[in-house]
Design a protein around this motif. Structure first.
Motif, mmCIF file in Angstrom:
data_model
loop_
_atom_site.group_PDB
_atom_site.id
_atom_site.type_symbol
_atom_site.label_atom_id
_atom_site.label_comp_id
_atom_site.label_asym_id
_atom_site.label_seq_id
_atom_site.Cartn_x
_atom_site.Cartn_y
_atom_site.Cartn_z
ATOM 1 N N CYS A 7 2.390 -3.696 -12.716
ATOM 2 C CA CYS A 7 1.042 -3.335 -12.291
ATOM 3 C C CYS A 7 1.006 -3.468 -10.772
ATOM 4 N N ALA A 8 0.794 -2.367 -10.090
ATOM 5 C CA ALA A 8 0.939 -2.338 -8.636
ATOM 6 C C ALA A 8 -0.338 -2.632 -7.880
ATOM 7 N N GLY A 9 -1.492 -2.543 -8.543
ATOM 8 C CA GLY A 9 -2.714 -2.800 -7.793
ATOM 9 C C GLY A 9 -3.963 -2.406 -8.547
ATOM 10 N N SER A 44 -1.436 6.368 2.151
ATOM 11 C CA SER A 44 -1.237 5.860 0.796
ATOM 12 C C SER A 44 -0.605 4.474 0.806
ATOM 13 N N ALA A 45 0.263 4.207 1.780
ATOM 14 C CA ALA A 45 0.867 2.885 1.884
ATOM 15 C C ALA A 45 -0.196 1.823 2.175
ATOM 16 N N PHE A 46 -1.163 2.163 3.023
ATOM 17 C CA PHE A 46 -2.266 1.240 3.274
ATOM 18 C C PHE A 46 -3.066 1.001 1.999
ATOM 19 N N MET A 47 -3.330 2.069 1.254
ATOM 20 C CA MET A 47 -4.078 1.933 0.010
ATOM 21 C C MET A 47 -3.327 1.058 -0.982
ATOM 22 N N ALA A 99 -4.681 -2.356 -2.545
ATOM 23 C CA ALA A 99 -4.838 -2.395 -3.997
ATOM 24 C C ALA A 99 -4.128 -3.606 -4.590
ATOM 25 N N LYS A 100 -2.968 -3.962 -4.039
ATOM 26 C CA LYS A 100 -2.241 -5.133 -4.521
ATOM 27 C C LYS A 100 -3.027 -6.406 -4.245
ATOM 28 N N GLY A 101 -3.592 -6.504 -3.056
ATOM 29 C CA GLY A 101 -4.405 -7.674 -2.738
ATOM 30 C C GLY A 101 -5.630 -7.764 -3.622
ATOM 31 N N ARG A 102 -6.255 -6.622 -3.911
ATOM 32 C CA ARG A 102 -7.450 -6.616 -4.762
ATOM 33 C C ARG A 102 -7.104 -7.021 -6.184
ATOM 34 N N LEU A 103 -5.931 -6.617 -6.663
ATOM 35 C CA LEU A 103 -5.493 -7.019 -8.000
ATOM 36 C C LEU A 103 -5.389 -8.539 -8.091
ATOM 37 N N SER A 104 -4.846 -9.160 -7.061
ATOM 38 C CA SER A 104 -4.704 -10.614 -7.048
ATOM 39 C C SER A 104 -6.056 -11.313 -7.108
ATOM 40 N N GLU A 105 -7.077 -10.679 -6.531
ATOM 41 C CA GLU A 105 -8.418 -11.263 -6.512
ATOM 42 C C GLU A 105 -9.169 -11.075 -7.822
ATOM 43 N N LYS A 106 -9.099 -9.855 -8.386
ATOM 44 C CA LYS A 106 -9.977 -9.504 -9.490
ATOM 45 C C LYS A 106 -9.317 -9.512 -10.870
#
Length: 246
Positions: free
Chosen positions: A66-68, A197-200, A204-211
């Motif tokens: 799961c990438a993000g 897309s690399a920024f996204m 997205a990876k950071g947001r996955l860790s949060e939510k």
């Protein structure tokens, strides 16, 4: 040849509760920015496949991780990161000051709390500074004018979905590319899309860790069947991501 792809869902189920209501298509890294414009909140997975971009996920493919998680917050953060790239390139002090002022407004306030007069004030400062760019500034001047135009548009954005339509600053990055050279234009655009897309992907990876951190270590879901379950027949997902923005 087996390649690395991504798939983007249109929802955020809990680990072990993913029901395939549709078959996602295989995306390359350069497709992520555009794909992020089409979903409110969704999980992003990394996939290995020997198929072609745009093909459906299915037999023979392998979901690796799961990438993000792409949602309003990750979109805003990716937009802010790309905007900073443009602002860091400004050399004309009056324009840099006006643009950073606009950036401060949109990065510290919810769009609904920004009064129309406040938006117009920062936009006016940017326009005035753009008018003062020296005529002999050459390509740098054209680039800075493009950054200023980008910030004017961002200052008027009321949502993350509007903002991802404004950045990256494609016009400012196309300076010195002959518009009649179709190959050269496509190459530059491909580079811009990959960078955005690399920024996204990072946000997205950071947001996955949060939510939804459970997806960082959860077993990957099974592949969808050859015929996906229709949305009408599929049982509802038991959970969706919290849609509140930070």
């Amino acid at each position: 040849m087996t390649r690395s792809y991504f798939i983007l869902l249109d929802r955020v189920p809990k680990p072990g509760e993913l029901n395939w209501t549709s078959v996602p298509t295989l995306l390359t890294i350069s497709d992520l920015w555009d794909a992020a414009r089409t979903t409110h909140a969704g999980l992003l997975f990394r996939v290995r496949s020997d198929k072609s971009p745009g093909d459906d996920l299915g037999t023979g493919d392998r979901i690796e991780s799961c990438a993000g998680l792409i949602d309003p917050s990750s979109r805003w953060r990716a937009v802010a990161a790309l905007a900073r790239l443009g602002l860091n390139s400004l050399q004309f002090a009056p324009l840099a000051q006006a643009c950073w002022q606009a950036y401060g407004m949109i990065s510290t306030k919810h769009p609904a709390s920004i009064a129309p007069g406040e938006r117009m004030a920062v936009v006016g400062e940017i326009r005035a500074a753009m008018d003062k760019i020296p005529e002999d500034a050459g390509p740098q001047g054209h680039h800075e004018a493009g950054v200023g135009a980008m910030m004017i548009r961002l200052a008027h954005c009321d949502s993350d979905l509007e903002a991802v339509m404004v950045v990256p600053n494609r016009a400012g990055m196309m300076i010195n590319v002959d518009p009649t050279n179709e190959g050269g234009v496509q190459e530059r655009m491909a580079s811009i899309d990959i960078e955005a897309s690399a920024f996204m992907l990072c946000e997205a990876k950071g947001r996955l860790s949060e939510k939804a951190p459970g997806w960082l270590y959860a077993p990957m879901p099974a592949l969808p069947q050859a015929s996906a379950v229709s949305p009408e027949a599929a049982p509802p997902e038991s959970s969706r991501a919290d849609e509140d923005e930070d």
